[in-house]
Design a protein around this motif. Structure first.
Motif, PDB file in Angstrom:
ATOM      1  N   ARG A 162       0.831  -1.308   0.092  1.00 20.11           N
ATOM      2  CA  ARG A 162       0.028   0.016  -0.051  1.00 20.11           C
ATOM      3  C   ARG A 162       0.805   1.395  -0.151  1.00 20.11           C
ATOM      4  O   ARG A 162       0.466   2.487  -0.520  1.00 20.11           O
ATOM      5  CB  ARG A 162      -0.903   0.128   1.122  1.00 20.11           C
ATOM      6  CG  ARG A 162      -2.309  -0.965   1.143  1.00 20.11           C
ATOM      7  CD  ARG A 162      -2.878  -0.885   2.423  1.00 20.11           C
ATOM      8  NE  ARG A 162      -4.143  -1.573   2.372  1.00 20.11           N
ATOM      9  CZ  ARG A 162      -4.287  -2.876   2.468  1.00 20.11           C
ATOM     10  NH1 ARG A 162      -3.619  -3.502   2.978  1.00 20.11           N
ATOM     11  NH2 ARG A 162      -5.527  -3.386   2.260  1.00 20.11           N
ATOM     12  N   THR A 195       1.234   6.634  -2.974  1.00 18.61           N
ATOM     13  CA  THR A 195      -0.158   6.075  -3.290  1.00 18.61           C
ATOM     14  C   THR A 195      -0.836   5.473  -2.198  1.00 18.61           C
ATOM     15  O   THR A 195      -1.855   4.803  -1.987  1.00 18.61           O
ATOM     16  CB  THR A 195      -0.034   4.950  -4.199  1.00 18.61           C
ATOM     17  OG1 THR A 195       0.994   3.861  -3.823  1.00 18.61           O
ATOM     18  CG2 THR A 195       0.664   5.675  -5.684  1.00 18.61           C
ATOM     19  N   GLY A 196      -0.123   5.767  -0.925  1.00 25.88           N
ATOM     20  CA  GLY A 196      -0.693   5.024   0.586  1.00 25.88           C
ATOM     21  C   GLY A 196      -0.654   6.028   1.656  1.00 25.88           C
ATOM     22  O   GLY A 196      -1.140   7.043   1.428  1.00 25.88           O
ATOM     23  N   ALA A 234     -11.912   2.998  -0.275  1.00 25.40           N
ATOM     24  CA  ALA A 234     -11.223   4.268  -0.630  1.00 25.40           C
ATOM     25  C   ALA A 234     -11.455   4.688  -2.192  1.00 25.40           C
ATOM     26  O   ALA A 234     -10.975   3.418  -2.943  1.00 25.40           O
ATOM     27  CB  ALA A 234      -9.942   4.846   0.042  1.00 25.40           C
ATOM     28  N   LEU A 269      -8.890   6.950  -4.491  1.00 35.74           N
ATOM     29  CA  LEU A 269      -7.843   7.724  -4.402  1.00 35.74           C
ATOM     30  C   LEU A 269      -7.600   8.635  -5.430  1.00 35.74           C
ATOM     31  O   LEU A 269      -7.811   7.942  -6.766  1.00 35.74           O
ATOM     32  CB  LEU A 269      -6.610   6.921  -4.177  1.00 35.74           C
ATOM     33  CG  LEU A 269      -6.469   5.953  -2.824  1.00 35.74           C
ATOM     34  CD1 LEU A 269      -5.011   5.204  -2.977  1.00 35.74           C
ATOM     35  CD2 LEU A 269      -6.740   6.524  -1.614  1.00 35.74           C
ATOM     36  N   GLU A 298      -4.964  11.071  -7.562  1.00 38.63           N
ATOM     37  CA  GLU A 298      -3.808  11.860  -7.744  1.00 38.63           C
ATOM     38  C   GLU A 298      -3.811  12.674  -8.662  1.00 38.63           C
ATOM     39  O   GLU A 298      -4.038  12.557  -9.849  1.00 38.63           O
ATOM     40  CB  GLU A 298      -2.870  10.659  -7.949  1.00 38.63           C
ATOM     41  CG  GLU A 298      -2.696   9.673  -6.775  1.00 38.63           C
ATOM     42  CD  GLU A 298      -2.180   8.352  -7.118  1.00 38.63           C
ATOM     43  OE1 GLU A 298      -1.658   8.258  -8.340  1.00 38.63           O
ATOM     44  OE2 GLU A 298      -2.263   7.438  -6.399  1.00 38.63           O
ATOM     45  N   ILE A 307     -13.638  14.146   3.373  1.00 37.03           N
ATOM     46  CA  ILE A 307     -12.569  13.854   2.564  1.00 37.03           C
ATOM     47  C   ILE A 307     -11.244  14.226   3.131  1.00 37.03           C
ATOM     48  O   ILE A 307     -11.125  15.017   3.875  1.00 37.03           O
ATOM     49  CB  ILE A 307     -12.612  14.035   1.100  1.00 37.03           C
ATOM     50  CG1 ILE A 307     -12.434  15.553   0.960  1.00 37.03           C
ATOM     51  CG2 ILE A 307     -14.003  13.493   0.420  1.00 37.03           C
ATOM     52  CD1 ILE A 307     -12.689  15.991  -0.465  1.00 37.03           C
ATOM     53  N   TYR A 308      -9.937  13.763   2.471  1.00 39.92           N
ATOM     54  CA  TYR A 308      -8.544  14.029   3.168  1.00 39.92           C
ATOM     55  C   TYR A 308      -8.093  14.585   1.976  1.00 39.92           C
ATOM     56  O   TYR A 308      -8.154  13.903   0.924  1.00 39.92           O
ATOM     57  CB  TYR A 308      -8.087  12.760   3.842  1.00 39.92           C
ATOM     58  CG  TYR A 308      -6.559  12.915   3.967  1.00 39.92           C
ATOM     59  CD1 TYR A 308      -5.735  14.052   4.452  1.00 39.92           C
ATOM     60  CD2 TYR A 308      -5.655  11.990   3.271  1.00 39.92           C
ATOM     61  CE1 TYR A 308      -4.495  13.973   4.712  1.00 39.92           C
ATOM     62  CE2 TYR A 308      -4.571  12.026   3.360  1.00 39.92           C
ATOM     63  CZ  TYR A 308      -3.707  12.971   4.116  1.00 39.92           C
ATOM     64  OH  TYR A 308      -2.268  13.185   4.048  1.00 39.92           O
ATOM     65  N   LEU A 353      -8.102  11.585  -0.725  1.00 38.94           N
ATOM     66  CA  LEU A 353      -8.613  10.138  -0.209  1.00 38.94           C
ATOM     67  C   LEU A 353     -10.343  10.293   0.060  1.00 38.94           C
ATOM     68  O   LEU A 353     -10.691  10.996   0.951  1.00 38.94           O
ATOM     69  CB  LEU A 353      -8.077   9.639   0.998  1.00 38.94           C
ATOM     70  CG  LEU A 353      -8.398   8.198   1.451  1.00 38.94           C
ATOM     71  CD1 LEU A 353      -7.242   7.391   1.918  1.00 38.94           C
ATOM     72  CD2 LEU A 353      -9.487   8.355   2.410  1.00 38.94           C
ATOM     73  N   THR A 396      -6.704   7.984 -10.925  1.00 35.88           N
ATOM     74  CA  THR A 396      -7.708   7.323  -9.758  1.00 35.88           C
ATOM     75  C   THR A 396      -7.299   5.999  -9.379  1.00 35.88           C
ATOM     76  O   THR A 396      -6.797   5.126 -10.271  1.00 35.88           O
ATOM     77  CB  THR A 396      -9.062   7.691 -10.111  1.00 35.88           C
ATOM     78  OG1 THR A 396      -9.008   6.817 -11.442  1.00 35.88           O
ATOM     79  CG2 THR A 396      -9.666   8.979 -10.425  1.00 35.88           C
ATOM     80  N   ALA A 436      -9.171  -0.598   2.004  1.00 33.76           N
ATOM     81  CA  ALA A 436      -8.216   0.434   1.877  1.00 33.76           C
ATOM     82  C   ALA A 436      -6.970   0.306   2.833  1.00 33.76           C
ATOM     83  O   ALA A 436      -5.988   0.551   2.606  1.00 33.76           O
ATOM     84  CB  ALA A 436      -8.610   1.995   1.835  1.00 33.76           C
TER      85      ALA A 436
END
Length: 526
Positions: A39, A52-53, A325, A327, A329, A370-371, A393, A444, A461
């Motif tokens: 992850r 990515t994690g 989740a 994600l 980017e 969201i984060y 995220l 994504t 996730a």
């Protein structure tokens, strides 16, 4: 000196391999993907580099202890920066953003400015968090729970009544005893999300997490979180670990135990693994011990026959996989001073958000809480000059049917819909109206990707949620009850979710093999 095979090259697998090699074992690690990290991976395009994690560096003393076990230190291996503010909070009603500072005294003043009397109540709350955290480190986090009598210590018994209360009372009601303002409650309840749970489902024992960000502060390793993976890989190789990537374990090899079984005696003993390389050819690797740092559900239900499963599917059917989740980017042209390194966006319908994810009729919340991470705030190497790197995220139900992501909007429709909504939400709440037009790189990741990439149970996730039934000794143990010599590490097992917990899980494997039933961390260096 045992022959050990470690399955999985995420942080737990690498850390386990490094510690076991230093402890005198001959260790080979196999990872199904081309790159290590699990992850905690990385993705690059057009000068943008994304973690990515994991992106929050908390519990620094756990990292430092791990590195000292290997004869070094976090200071020697990583370039750590203290974030100030630690993070910024945006709320749906359009109120001014709230910055959480890097030290306790300023946060006391910040809370007081939001709600009269909240400053001193925060001080009391965090004192409780600190004492609970210290007790957890001393008696719970570093315990394999092989012998429950090790918990019958004077300090545990002295706090038994309080500990039971903290376990039985949910975090949200514990917070509500001291704070009225919804944003402050959200700040103190949000740590449940780090644990794959929600404030109404996580035991209030986990208020200990607030000590980590509100008193100790939040750090960031320059170069991103893959520098942690690279450091542990480097140390593992220096200890003599053999690492094979593009190598998928298809079966854990066992041999029946002969003679009459008594009680919980294992039915089989481990003999190694069967692997398939990138070229499709299979082979066996002999071993006296196998440590699976892969997803525990996958390990138990795919790599073992049903008769040898300690945790068969019926066990998982009664468990909570935690959230999934989406994600997102994003490489963004121009500066984004509106955002901090870490930003949290809290919806007004806080409870409704969590009910959407964990309730009886799971669906993607709208709007979601969201984060957003903007590492380019701190690390110029993750984006071209004059641009920003954003990692978004969005918590969603753990459901692979939501789909998989892709680049430039090519992911499955439901995943891209969630991503579009998140971008619009950040643009509106943080007052960046042209955000979508400034995106030059987009990728994504959806719950389906977590299944494919890391064999995640139900597309989760993070790992199994930290609910009462899935915490401490009620979580999946780190050794098979059916196969002698088969051990587990990683977020699926004890002590739980997060990079520090994965490092501790590696240490617990060493304690298992040493038959060490103490509850404290191992002496340094190993």
């Amino acid at each position: 000196m045992s022959r050990v095979v470690v399955i999985g090259g995420g942080i737990a697998g690498l850390a386990t391999a490094a510690l076991l090699a230093r402890d005198g074992h001959r260790v080979e690690l196999v990872e199904k993907n081309a790159a290590l990290g699990g992850r905690a991976g990385s993705w690059e395009r057009d000068g943008f580099r994304f973690d990515t994690g994991p992106s929050w560096y908390l519990m620094p003393e756990v990292f430092d202890h791990f590195f000292r076990l290997l004869g070094t230190s976090a200071a020697a291996e990583l370039d750590l920066t203290l974030l100030d503010p630690g993070y910024r909070v945006f709320v749906e009603d359009g109120g001014a953003p709230l910055d959480i500072a890097a030290d306790l005294e300023r946060n006391v003043a910040i809370f007081e400015g939001v709600e009269e009397g909240a400053g001193e109540r925060l001080r009391t709350y965090l004192a409780s968090a600190r004492s609970t955290y210290d007790l957890a480190k001393e008696r719970f986090l570093y315990s394999t729970f092989q012998s429950m009598t090790t918990l019958l210590r004077a300090d545990v018994l002295r706090h038994a009544g309080r500990l039971v209360s903290l376990l039985l009372r949910p975090l949200d009601s514990f917070v509500a005893r001291s704070f009225s303002h919804p944003t402050l409650r959200q700040v103190l309840g949000y740590p449940a999300v780090f644990l794959g749970s929600s404030p109404d489902r996580a035991p209030s024992m986990y208020h200990l997490m607030s000590h980590l960000d509100l008193a100790d502060g939040v750090l960031y390793p320059q170069g991103g979180f893959t520098t942690i993976i690279a450091a542990i890989e480097r140390l593992a190789r220096a200890e003599g670990v053999t690492i094979r990537t593009d190598t998928t374990v298809t079966q854990i090899r066992t041999e029946p135990v002969t003679g009459r079984r008594r009680g919980r005696r294992p039915r089989a003993v481990v003999r190694g693994v069967v692997v398939r390389g990138a070229d499709g050819w299979g082979q066996t690797i002999d071993a006296d011990v196998v440590v699976s740092a892969a997803d525990l559900h996958h390990t138990e239900t795919v790599l073992l026959p049903e008769a040898l499963q300690t945790y068969p599917q019926r066990w998982w059917d009664r468990r909570d996989p935690g959230p999934g989740a989406v994600l997102v980017e994003l490489g963004v042209e121009g500066a984004l001073p509106e955002l901090a390194h870490h930003s949290l966006f809290f919806a007004t319908d806080w409870q409704g958000n969590f009910d959407a994810i964990f309730g009886d009729a799971p669906h993607v919340p709208d709007p979601a809480s969201i984060y957003v991470c903007k590492p380019s705030q701190t690390d110029p190497g993750v984006a071209p000059a004059g641009s920003e790197n954003l990692f978004v995220l969005v918590p969603v139900p753990a459901d692979p049917a939501i789909g998989r992501g892709g680049t430039d909007g090519s992911g499955d429709p439901d995943v891209e819909k969630v991503a579009d909504a998140a971008i619009a939400q950040v643009a509106a709440w943080a007052a960046v109206p042209d955000l979508a037009e400034r995106v030059v790189v987009r990728r994504t990741v959806g719950p389906g990707d977590f299944v494919v990439d890391v064999n995640a149970w139900s597309g989760g996730a993070l790992g199994p949620a930290h609910t009462l039934r899935q915490s401490a000794f009620l979580r999946g143990r780190n050794a098979s009850a059916r196969v002698d010599g088969l051990l587990y590490a990683g977020s699926s097992t004890i002590p739980g979710i997060g990079l520090p917990m994965c490092l501790i899980s590696a240490e617990l494997v060493v304690k298992r093999l040493r038959s060490d039933t103490t509850t404290t961390a191992l002496a340094e260096p190993l």
